[in-house]
Write a protein that holds these residues in place. Structure first.
Motif, PDB file in Angstrom:
ATOM      1  N   HIS A   1      32.836  47.600  34.200  1.00 45.34           N
ATOM      2  CA  HIS A   1      33.863  47.470  35.247  1.00 45.34           C
ATOM      3  C   HIS A   1      33.188  46.993  36.541  1.00 45.34           C
ATOM      4  O   HIS A   1      33.664  46.065  37.201  1.00 45.34           O
ATOM      5  CB  HIS A   1      34.548  48.825  35.428  1.00 45.34           C
ATOM      6  N   GLN A   2      32.079  47.598  36.879  1.00 47.52           N
ATOM      7  CA  GLN A   2      31.323  47.180  38.072  1.00 47.52           C
ATOM      8  C   GLN A   2      30.901  45.709  37.958  1.00 47.52           C
ATOM      9  O   GLN A   2      30.986  44.948  38.921  1.00 47.52           O
ATOM     10  CB  GLN A   2      30.093  48.080  38.231  1.00 47.52           C
ATOM     11  N   GLN A   3      30.444  45.340  36.771  1.00 47.39           N
ATOM     12  CA  GLN A   3      29.978  43.958  36.572  1.00 47.39           C
ATOM     13  C   GLN A   3      31.095  42.941  36.804  1.00 47.39           C
ATOM     14  O   GLN A   3      30.836  41.824  37.254  1.00 47.39           O
ATOM     15  CB  GLN A   3      29.412  43.785  35.152  1.00 47.39           C
ATOM     16  N   VAL A   4      32.318  43.336  36.486  1.00 50.16           N
ATOM     17  CA  VAL A   4      33.442  42.424  36.736  1.00 50.16           C
ATOM     18  C   VAL A   4      33.488  42.054  38.217  1.00 50.16           C
ATOM     19  O   VAL A   4      33.662  40.889  38.576  1.00 50.16           O
ATOM     20  CB  VAL A   4      34.776  43.055  36.274  1.00 50.16           C
ATOM     21  N   PHE A   5      33.290  43.057  39.076  1.00 52.61           N
ATOM     22  CA  PHE A   5      33.320  42.772  40.515  1.00 52.61           C
ATOM     23  C   PHE A   5      32.145  41.898  40.923  1.00 52.61           C
ATOM     24  O   PHE A   5      32.271  41.028  41.793  1.00 52.61           O
ATOM     25  CB  PHE A   5      33.356  44.072  41.322  1.00 52.61           C
ATOM     26  N   ASP A   6      30.999  42.132  40.282  1.00 57.50           N
ATOM     27  CA  ASP A   6      29.836  41.284  40.575  1.00 57.50           C
ATOM     28  C   ASP A   6      30.108  39.831  40.176  1.00 57.50           C
ATOM     29  O   ASP A   6      29.762  38.898  40.900  1.00 57.50           O
ATOM     30  CB  ASP A   6      28.594  41.806  39.832  1.00 57.50           C
ATOM     31  N   ILE A   7      30.727  39.677  39.021  1.00 60.10           N
ATOM     32  CA  ILE A   7      31.041  38.318  38.547  1.00 60.10           C
ATOM     33  C   ILE A   7      32.015  37.646  39.515  1.00 60.10           C
ATOM     34  O   ILE A   7      31.832  36.494  39.909  1.00 60.10           O
ATOM     35  CB  ILE A   7      31.651  38.366  37.116  1.00 60.10           C
TER      36      ILE A   7
END
Lengths: 232, 232
Positions: free
Chosen positions: A161-167
């Protein structure tokens, strides 16, 4: 009397499993609807959600009848109150699966996701499905040895979920803002489904051990908007 | 015995009002934190949320004790079960107010919102605050004549939530994707807070009238991802 009562408690447990199984089906189908832009499957998920709502109401009415007629105490009382709370979480998971299907329907015939994110979201769906599988097994046999596994799966889901924001924050991200909106909401829905799984598992743990500890909140998350909502 | 019991029921009602009032304070403060990029107020909201969680647990334990010791039936039983559900909604509203404060803290010293959206979000906060005010009054006097007003406020909130997506989809929207992500989540949090208000009001209505009708779900919403979650 006691025998009837035990049969009624058992029935409540069975209904929880039945609802959880329907949620599992909804989530599997919403994965197909969402990732394959299959509007027919999306419609199925959306219309089938009423069945989950109906069963939740039914279970809740049954639980309240048991409270009224049997006046359970101690662990039996906790089980009934726990069942009311678990049914609310499961019903909510059904809603969130429906929201994912609604996103698919809204964007059809286009897919919701840019292709580059397909694998990432497939992995998030799979983590939710694994969590739900563990939850169903915990509801079936109350064996809390899977607690660590549940925690690990949820932790992995939080990361994704965090990685989605990073992407989305990557300057190389070249999709449109409306796509970013859809991606944000979908990721949030998937994370919330995982939260509810953990919540249900914690309630079973509480019934088994009298303690919330097996799946505790000792793992701080929550910087910014991805704060885990596991504590409900 | 009966007198003690009534005093205990009354106490549960008082605790619900107390929690709702804390949520109201949290939401007022999160509005300041969010719109004025006030990190100190944000920190307050975040740390005060533990108090809401504590009171919810306390209320729930009290409610379960009443179930165990008094074995209430009929409307008293419904009131206790209703209180357990309302406390869950109120606690969740506190979480969502905290999420808004967390967004403010994460982006500090920058504001979360582009300036052009300030008034729009101020209006959304105000709708949530008005809803919560009605909810508190309903908890206090169980006068359901505000039901229509609650529905109208929620309907307006849904519209504002929808408009956020329209604004984000506008080709003239010139903020960054991460800003769009924040805006999406904030709007979703505010909409969910309103959903929970309606949910609490419906539960009171149910206690008063034995029917969910006063705040019904006869108003379909829900195209795409802004589907109202009012049905819990």
């Amino acid at each position: 009397m006691r025998k009837v009562f035990q049969a009624e408690l058992h029935q409540v447990g069975e209904e929880l499993i039945q609802i959880a199984t329907l949620v599992q089906q909804a989530l599997k189908s919403s994965k197909v609807a969402f990732l394959d832009a299959d509007v027919q499957v999306a419609e199925e998920v959306i219309s089938n959600d009423a069945r989950i709502d109906f069963l939740q109401n039914d279970l809740d009415e049954r639980a309240i009848d048991i409270l009224a007629l049997q006046s359970p105490v101690a662990s039996d009382l906790r089980m009934i109150v726990g069942a009311l709370r678990m049914s609310a979480s499961l019903e909510r998971m059904g809603d969130l699966a429906r929201h994912l299907a609604q996103l698919a329907r809204m964007r059809f015939p286009e897919p919701v996701l840019p292709e580059a994110l397909n694998d990432h979201f497939a992995a998030m769906f799979d983590l939710d499905l694994k969590l739900l599988e563990r939850v169903i097994s915990v509801l079936e046999d109350r064996d809390m040895t899977v607690a660590d596994e549940i925690y690990a799966l949820k932790s992995e889901l939080n990361q994704k979920h965090q990685q989605v924001f990073d992407i989305l924050a990557d300057p190389n991200w070249d999709s449109s803002v409306p796509t970013a909106v859809d991606v944000t909401l979908a990721s949030r829905y998937l994370e919330r489904i995982g939260d509810h799984s953990v919540s249900v598992a914690r309630k079973v743990a509480y019934l088994v051990t009298g303690d919330w500890a097996p799946i505790s909140e000792t793992h701080p998350t929550g910087h910014g908007h991805i704060g885990s909502d596991t504590g409900e």
